[in-house]
Design an enzyme around this catalytic site. Structure first.
Site, mmCIF file in Angstrom:
data_model
loop_
_atom_site.group_PDB
_atom_site.id
_atom_site.type_symbol
_atom_site.label_atom_id
_atom_site.label_comp_id
_atom_site.label_asym_id
_atom_site.label_seq_id
_atom_site.Cartn_x
_atom_site.Cartn_y
_atom_site.Cartn_z
ATOM 1 N N GLN A 46 0.827 -1.205 0.000
ATOM 2 C CA GLN A 46 0.000 0.000 0.000
ATOM 3 C C GLN A 46 0.863 1.258 0.000
ATOM 4 O O GLN A 46 0.621 2.184 -0.765
ATOM 5 C CB GLN A 46 -0.935 0.007 1.212
ATOM 6 C CG GLN A 46 -1.656 1.330 1.459
ATOM 7 C CD GLN A 46 -2.522 1.774 0.279
ATOM 8 O OE1 GLN A 46 -3.049 0.932 -0.464
ATOM 9 N NE2 GLN A 46 -2.683 3.075 0.105
ATOM 10 N N GLU A 47 1.882 1.282 0.836
ATOM 11 C CA GLU A 47 2.681 2.501 1.024
ATOM 12 C C GLU A 47 3.550 2.815 -0.198
ATOM 13 O O GLU A 47 3.690 3.977 -0.579
ATOM 14 C CB GLU A 47 3.575 2.352 2.266
ATOM 15 C CG GLU A 47 2.834 2.086 3.571
ATOM 16 C CD GLU A 47 2.149 3.304 4.122
ATOM 17 O OE1 GLU A 47 2.493 4.419 3.702
ATOM 18 O OE2 GLU A 47 1.260 3.149 4.978
ATOM 19 N N THR A 48 4.168 1.790 -0.790
ATOM 20 C CA THR A 48 5.125 2.042 -1.875
ATOM 21 C C THR A 48 4.868 1.131 -3.084
ATOM 22 O O THR A 48 5.772 0.917 -3.893
ATOM 23 C CB THR A 48 6.569 1.815 -1.375
ATOM 24 O OG1 THR A 48 6.695 0.469 -0.872
ATOM 25 C CG2 THR A 48 6.917 2.798 -0.271
ATOM 26 N N ARG B 82 -5.200 -2.349 1.573
ATOM 27 C CA ARG B 82 -4.365 -3.064 2.556
ATOM 28 C C ARG B 82 -4.959 -4.445 2.851
ATOM 29 O O ARG B 82 -4.238 -5.441 2.947
ATOM 30 C CB ARG B 82 -4.261 -2.254 3.850
ATOM 31 C CG ARG B 82 -3.434 -0.992 3.766
ATOM 32 C CD ARG B 82 -3.306 -0.355 5.151
ATOM 33 N NE ARG B 82 -2.980 1.051 5.084
ATOM 34 C CZ ARG B 82 -1.734 1.546 5.067
ATOM 35 N NH1 ARG B 82 -0.710 0.733 5.105
ATOM 36 N NH2 ARG B 82 -1.531 2.852 5.025
#
Length: 559
Positions: free
Chosen positions: A149-151, A320
């Site tokens: 999700q973040e990267t 996520r």
């Protein structure tokens, strides 16, 4: 609630510590407006306040290896630490390659192993019967769900032009090493830099540097770079503040994520302790829907934006959860019956009022502003645990002492404190007997206006509140009779008789007529004295004369 599981990890024996109802607080001989306190008393205070076993577990989880050892880690090396060997066993390079086919070249398996090697607790050994390999694998897969999700790339499997390998979205982690739209040399994310506050005193921004998101967890802002740098470089915050690009271009790009995974942001637990169940949710957390499972790790990371009923269909948490469920299925991670993958049914931690909860622990120190009548100025000369970020962490050695000494100037109006070793108590000469039946001065006793003491053959009278002030030094004390240090100094003459003062006026409504030696009021109460009006502060139990103490009183207009 945080409780220690039996035999989780070898900890030193915990003893019941003696209670220090009073402290040895003395005037500072090097600072006429300051005080000195004993380091051993400070250390005992800290141990008392962090005696719950969870503080030792948290601290143990954040222990690190020397960078020289970490940088010697290579895949397959016999010299690798045991937790690294476990990772190589449960998540070999083939698994890494399977999940990083879109990854930026700055992310490598070697750097991944080094990031884990920095923290012995990640994929460490459990000696109480829990399955260390299973916990290790679940921890890694949980981290990858959040990396995705973040990267991640977030490219549809059906998009053959941008995703020719038809990779699942949960296979697209670690695509970005820097926040999109930012590059080295750009100054940015400098909100708060240069201000005269504790964050800048502890973690000062470097001119021209940008603290935008970098690494697997997209570390952002100077206070996070500074705190992470202290962990990576033996307490030196300046390394990454001066060179934040290291979080993109070295093994720190993954170590920053492991650090976040292991660090509690109390009252939020560390994600590791949700997964390995060292953490036990308090009743208030259970009432708020917070328990075991992947959903709670979302709440820890970004609950204010992604958790709660209003965010049930929001893109970030939905992604996520999809990534976690895909990864868990592929790697055959069992989901326990009491685990929940979602957090829409949870109250975000930022909206959960845990103040006053007795089964929740906190990890930051702040000044204890309670009033202590037996200590100079009524100050506590102690710090207490609070549920918000401060300059001082209960998990960083030495921070409690810094809090008491107000090292970063975060406690406005705090007394000037210096901590010293082996502070000897000041006491009167042992052969100094009382004079004319007046008790000898006692360094630890509190005296108020009008109290008399004998000291070195003379009698002194206090003009106002005092503790620890040596009578021969003057200040609150004036000589009544006898000689100073055996000399021939005449006693302070009695003042000339003065006419009777004009009687106090009839009390104004809501004002108390102040009577010396009789009246005692609480915070916020108003008095009238000598034709002037005052309001009490810094109580409770204010008894000082309004015309003698600016600490306890503010003069106000009589209404």
């Amino acid at each position: 609630m945080f409780k220690r599981k039996s035999l989780i990890i070898a900890l030193g024996a915990l003893y019941t510590l003696p209670s220090y109802a009073s402290m040895n607080i003395q005037p500072d001989p090097e600072n006429p407006t300051g005080y000195v306190v004993d380091r051993s008393e400070i250390q005992v205070m800290e141990q008392q306040k962090t005696s719950d076993p969870m503080y030792a577990i948290w601290s143990k989880a954040l222990e690190t290896r020397d960078n020289a050892i970490v940088e010697g880690i290579e895949p397959g090396a016999n010299s690798n630490p045991e937790n690294v060997k476990r990772v190589e066993r449960v998540f070999p390079r083939t698994d890494w390659d399977f999940l990083t086919q879109m990854a930026a070249p700055e992310y490598t398996y070697t750097r991944f192993l080094r990031a884990i090697g920095k923290f012995p607790a990640f994929c460490g050994e459990y000696t109480d019967g829990r399955d260390s390999d299973a916990i290790c694998k679940k921890s890694i897969i949980t981290a990858f769900a959040h990396f995705s999700q973040e990267t991640g790339g977030h490219i549809s499997k059906d998009n053959s032009s941008d995703n020719p390998l038809a990779l699942e979205e949960w296979q697209q982690a670690l695509v970005h090493v820097r926040e999109m739209g930012w590059s080295e040399g750009q100054a940015g994310y400098t909100t708060g830099c240069g201000q005269d506050d504790w964050q800048n005193k502890r973690w000062p921004c470097a001119a021209g540097e940008g603290y935008f998101g970098r690494g697997a967890k997209q570390l952002s802002y100077h206070f996070n770079y500074g705190a992470f740098s202290e962990v990576m470089f033996d307490g030196d915050a300046t390394v990454l503040l001066n060179n934040p690009g290291l979080v993109a271009d070295s093994w720190l790009n993954l170590a920053s994520a492991i650090w976040f995974f292991l660090t509690p942001q109390a009252p939020k637990p560390a994600m590791l302790h949700v997964i390995d169940r060292t953490w036990e949710p308090s009743q208030r957390e259970l009432d708020a829907g917070i328990g075991y499972g992947f959903g709670t790790t979302i709440n820890i990371i970004n609950g204010g934006i992604e958790c709660g009923e209003q965010n049930k269909e929001k893109g970030q948490p939905v992604n996520r959860i999809r990534y976690w469920e895909g990864l868990a299925a592929h790697f055959q991670i069992p989901i326990e019956s009491d685990e929940t993958n979602t957090c829409w049914q949870q109250t975000p931690y930022g909206s959960l009022n845990l103040n006053g909860a007795t089964d929740v622990l906190y990890t930051n120190w702040d000044g204890n502003w309670k009033y202590y009548s037996d200590r100079p100025g009524g100050y506590s000369f102690e710090c207490e645990l609070v549920g918000f970020q401060t300059a001082y962490s209960a998990l960083v050695p030495g921070d409690y002492e810094k809090c008491v000494a107000n090292f970063y100037g975060s406690h406005a109006g705090w007394p000037e404190v210096r901590v010293v070793d082996d502070l000897e108590p000041i006491s009167p000469d042992p052969v100094d007997p009382p004079v004319d039946g007046v008790n000898s001065w006692d360094v630890s006793k509190v005296y108020t206006g009008g109290d008399q003491v004998s000291y070195q053959g003379a009698i002194y009278q206090a003009a106002w509140w005092t503790q620890g002030d040596i009578p021969t030094n003057g200040g609150p004390w004036s000589l009544v009779s006898g000689d100073v240090n055996g000399g021939d100094v005449e006693p302070t003459p009695e003042p000339e008789p003065v006419p009777e003062p004009t009687p106090e006026p009839t009390p104004i409504e809501n004002y108390i007529v102040w009577q010396p030696g009789v009246t005692q009021v609480a915070n916020g109460e108003k008095v009238i004295y000598q034709d002037k009006c005052f309001i009490a502060k810094n109580g409770p139990g204010v008894w000082e004369s309004p015309v003698q103490s600016n600490w306890f009183w503010d003069e106000i207009q009589c209404l």
